[in-house]
Design an enzyme around this catalytic site. Structure first.
Site, PDB file in Angstrom:
ATOM      1  N   LYS A 281      21.080  62.171 -27.460  1.00  0.00           N
ATOM      2  CA  LYS A 281      20.691  63.393 -28.044  1.00  0.00           C
ATOM      3  C   LYS A 281      20.664  64.579 -26.964  1.00  0.00           C
ATOM      4  O   LYS A 281      21.113  65.495 -27.650  1.00  0.00           O
ATOM      5  CB  LYS A 281      19.394  62.995 -28.648  1.00  0.00           C
ATOM      6  CG  LYS A 281      19.225  62.082 -29.886  1.00  0.00           C
ATOM      7  CD  LYS A 281      17.906  61.940 -30.522  1.00  0.00           C
ATOM      8  CE  LYS A 281      17.879  60.979 -31.715  1.00  0.00           C
ATOM      9  NZ  LYS A 281      18.333  59.704 -31.267  1.00  0.00           N
TER      10      LYS A 281
ATOM     11  N   HIS B   4       9.873  69.125 -12.607  1.00  0.00           N
ATOM     12  CA  HIS B   4      10.024  67.924 -13.803  1.00  0.00           C
ATOM     13  C   HIS B   4       9.508  68.783 -15.027  1.00  0.00           C
ATOM     14  O   HIS B   4       8.386  68.469 -15.670  1.00  0.00           O
ATOM     15  CB  HIS B   4       9.205  66.947 -13.484  1.00  0.00           C
ATOM     16  CG  HIS B   4       9.838  65.756 -14.385  1.00  0.00           C
ATOM     17  ND1 HIS B   4       9.971  64.525 -13.877  1.00  0.00           N
ATOM     18  CD2 HIS B   4      10.167  65.637 -15.691  1.00  0.00           C
ATOM     19  CE1 HIS B   4      10.249  63.599 -14.992  1.00  0.00           C
ATOM     20  NE2 HIS B   4      10.490  64.197 -15.949  1.00  0.00           N
ATOM     21  N   GLN B   5       9.823  69.881 -15.480  1.00  0.00           N
ATOM     22  CA  GLN B   5       9.301  70.912 -16.394  1.00  0.00           C
ATOM     23  C   GLN B   5      10.414  70.977 -17.443  1.00  0.00           C
ATOM     24  O   GLN B   5       9.873  71.727 -18.578  1.00  0.00           O
ATOM     25  CB  GLN B   5       8.824  72.064 -15.953  1.00  0.00           C
ATOM     26  CG  GLN B   5      10.195  72.880 -15.704  1.00  0.00           C
ATOM     27  CD  GLN B   5       9.560  74.312 -15.020  1.00  0.00           C
ATOM     28  OE1 GLN B   5       9.098  74.216 -13.719  1.00  0.00           O
ATOM     29  NE2 GLN B   5       9.638  75.415 -15.566  1.00  0.00           N
ATOM     30  N   ALA B   6      11.356  70.241 -17.751  1.00  0.00           N
ATOM     31  CA  ALA B   6      12.227  70.532 -18.537  1.00  0.00           C
ATOM     32  C   ALA B   6      11.992  70.188 -20.021  1.00  0.00           C
ATOM     33  O   ALA B   6      12.434  70.876 -20.989  1.00  0.00           O
ATOM     34  CB  ALA B   6      13.867  69.765 -18.170  1.00  0.00           C
TER      35      ALA B   6
ATOM     36  N   ASP C 218      15.428  69.133 -11.676  1.00  0.00           N
ATOM     37  CA  ASP C 218      14.329  69.439 -12.368  1.00  0.00           C
ATOM     38  C   ASP C 218      13.555  68.228 -11.750  1.00  0.00           C
ATOM     39  O   ASP C 218      12.315  68.075 -12.235  1.00  0.00           O
ATOM     40  CB  ASP C 218      14.441  69.550 -13.775  1.00  0.00           C
ATOM     41  CG  ASP C 218      13.036  69.761 -14.488  1.00  0.00           C
ATOM     42  OD1 ASP C 218      12.222  70.594 -13.825  1.00  0.00           O
ATOM     43  OD2 ASP C 218      12.643  69.012 -15.310  1.00  0.00           O
TER      44      ASP C 218
ATOM     45  N   SER D 289      17.399  64.775 -15.718  1.00  0.00           N
ATOM     46  CA  SER D 289      16.955  63.343 -16.213  1.00  0.00           C
ATOM     47  C   SER D 289      15.988  62.747 -15.516  1.00  0.00           C
ATOM     48  O   SER D 289      14.684  62.739 -15.689  1.00  0.00           O
ATOM     49  CB  SER D 289      18.351  62.800 -16.520  1.00  0.00           C
ATOM     50  OG  SER D 289      18.025  61.323 -17.190  1.00  0.00           O
ATOM     51  N   ARG D 290      16.422  61.923 -14.536  1.00  0.00           N
ATOM     52  CA  ARG D 290      15.510  61.076 -13.625  1.00  0.00           C
ATOM     53  C   ARG D 290      16.158  61.441 -12.150  1.00  0.00           C
ATOM     54  O   ARG D 290      17.306  61.135 -11.977  1.00  0.00           O
ATOM     55  CB  ARG D 290      15.744  59.789 -13.876  1.00  0.00           C
ATOM     56  CG  ARG D 290      14.891  59.430 -15.310  1.00  0.00           C
ATOM     57  CD  ARG D 290      13.267  59.519 -15.059  1.00  0.00           C
ATOM     58  NE  ARG D 290      12.606  59.358 -16.293  1.00  0.00           N
ATOM     59  CZ  ARG D 290      12.428  60.353 -17.181  1.00  0.00           C
ATOM     60  NH1 ARG D 290      12.459  61.462 -16.962  1.00  0.00           N
ATOM     61  NH2 ARG D 290      11.417  59.874 -18.191  1.00  0.00           N
TER      62      ARG D 290
ATOM     63  N   GLU E  44       9.436  61.776  -6.467  1.00  0.00           N
ATOM     64  CA  GLU E  44       8.576  63.092  -6.705  1.00  0.00           C
ATOM     65  C   GLU E  44       7.056  62.461  -7.017  1.00  0.00           C
ATOM     66  O   GLU E  44       6.167  63.408  -7.103  1.00  0.00           O
ATOM     67  CB  GLU E  44       9.147  63.631  -8.122  1.00  0.00           C
ATOM     68  CG  GLU E  44       9.075  62.782  -9.356  1.00  0.00           C
ATOM     69  CD  GLU E  44       9.746  63.267 -10.731  1.00  0.00           C
ATOM     70  OE1 GLU E  44       9.153  63.413 -11.676  1.00  0.00           O
ATOM     71  OE2 GLU E  44      10.818  63.869 -10.417  1.00  0.00           O
TER      72      GLU E  44
END
Length: 334
Positions: A153, A294-296, A257, A232-233, A262
């Site tokens: 998606k 990590h704000q996406a 991101d 993503s990761r 993290e």
């Protein structure tokens, strides 16, 4: 019944409290769920965790000993949870299997265009009234090649934007997405995608098979002037190998991101502390690298969907219902 929610951001708190209103009481904590904080959950049957929680066997044992029987994770990813241990302890685990893919896809493009057009460097200069153009030259995306690793998606949403830019589209995934193919995407082996793409973006889950998917060999196979985006990761990219390539002066830009180490760093203020992660410290010094926190996923639309799904997961557990969000099957409540 009171739900205990760990790792709640200030913007997220009113959404959580409003969503649970009329169903259950909820107490929001800004601390993350770790071995040190797990004892706080004693007496709470249901705990809600964030993506950066550390839910290994020891943490799960502490939670289970304190009476926790259900974990409602507020994210799609669940690589931070030892599902086997949760099953052995008789705990139900549920996640958010879907939220707005546009939030992440649009942010991935934000990162890609920011490093391409040197936006951060330009903004920093103009704050000092330096309006030179030296070092700010970017490239048109129109006519260039976008390589999308992971065409679910989010990857599909990214592809639609790339199609709007007029880009050639290459894809790689275990299954081809017909919607992406209708846009002109050609599925090719990973090595070919990396070698031919001007922009490479990652939209894959983190699992043993994808750990360090972008390793030293993969990075070396990319164009010297390519752009790499990971929203993503963090574990998809071997960061040490990436730093080594950046030291060689490679890549037009890298937008990250996420970061593989993290946990314990992202989502908190470390500005007044000495960060002992030498790899991250070196990474953020490169002028062609942009690291965000990590704000996406962090839009009103996506977070509202995440919170609403979390509430449904809790209510399903209390009612003994199953859904596609359950990772470890619910047990009958005594």
């Amino acid at each position: 019944m009171e739900i205990l929610a760990f790792g709640v951001q200030s913007d997220e708190k009113p959404l959580i409290e409003r969503a649970f209103d009329g169903h259950c009481e909820v107490r929001c904590l800004d601390v993350f769920l770790t071995e040190d904080t797990a004892p706080i959950a004693a007496g709470h049957e249901i705990v809600s965790s964030s993506v950066n929680a550390e839910l290994g066997p020891r943490v799960l044992e502490i939670l289970a000993a304190g009476g926790t029987r259900m974990i409602a994770q507020r994210s799609t990813g669940f690589n931070n949870i030892d599902l086997d241990a949760a099953g052995r302890l008789g705990m139900t685990v549920a996640r958010v299997s879907y939220y707005s893919p546009y939030s992440v896809a649009e942010f991935a493009w934000t990162l890609g265009m920011a490093v391409n057009r040197r936006v951060v460097r330009a903004a920093n200069r103009t704050r000092d009234f330096d309006f030179r153009l030296d070092g700010l030259m970017g490239r048109d995306m129109h006519g260039r090649t976008a390589g999308v690793l992971g065409t679910g998606k989010i990857g599909e949403a990214f592809t639609r934007i790339a199609h709007g830019f007029g880009m050639r589209l290459l894809g790689w995934d275990v299954a081809e997405n017909p919607a992406c193919m209708e846009l002109g995407m050609k599925y090719v082996p990973k090595q070919q995608l990396l070698a031919e793409s001007d922009l490479v973006t990652l939209h894959l889950p983190l699992m043993p098979e994808t750990q360090h998917l972008i390793d030293a060999a993969a990075l070396r196979s990319m164009k010297d002037d390519a752009i790499l985006v990971n929203s993503s990761r963090g574990g998809l990219v071997d960061t040490r190998a990436l730093v080594a390539e950046l030291r060689e002066g490679r890549f037009t830009g890298v937008g990250l991101d996420v970061y593989e180490a993290e946990a314990g760093l992202f989502f908190v203020d470390r500005s007044l502390e000495a960060v002992d992660d030498d790899t991250l410290a070196r990474l953020v010094t490169f002028p062609n690298v942009l690291v965000t926190s990590h704000q996406a996923y962090y839009t009103e639309d996506a977070v509202a969907q995440i919170v609403d799904t979390t509430v449904r997961n809790v209510l399903d557990y209390l009612a003994g219902r199953r859904s596609e969000n359950v990772l470890v099957p619910a047990l009958a409540r005594s």
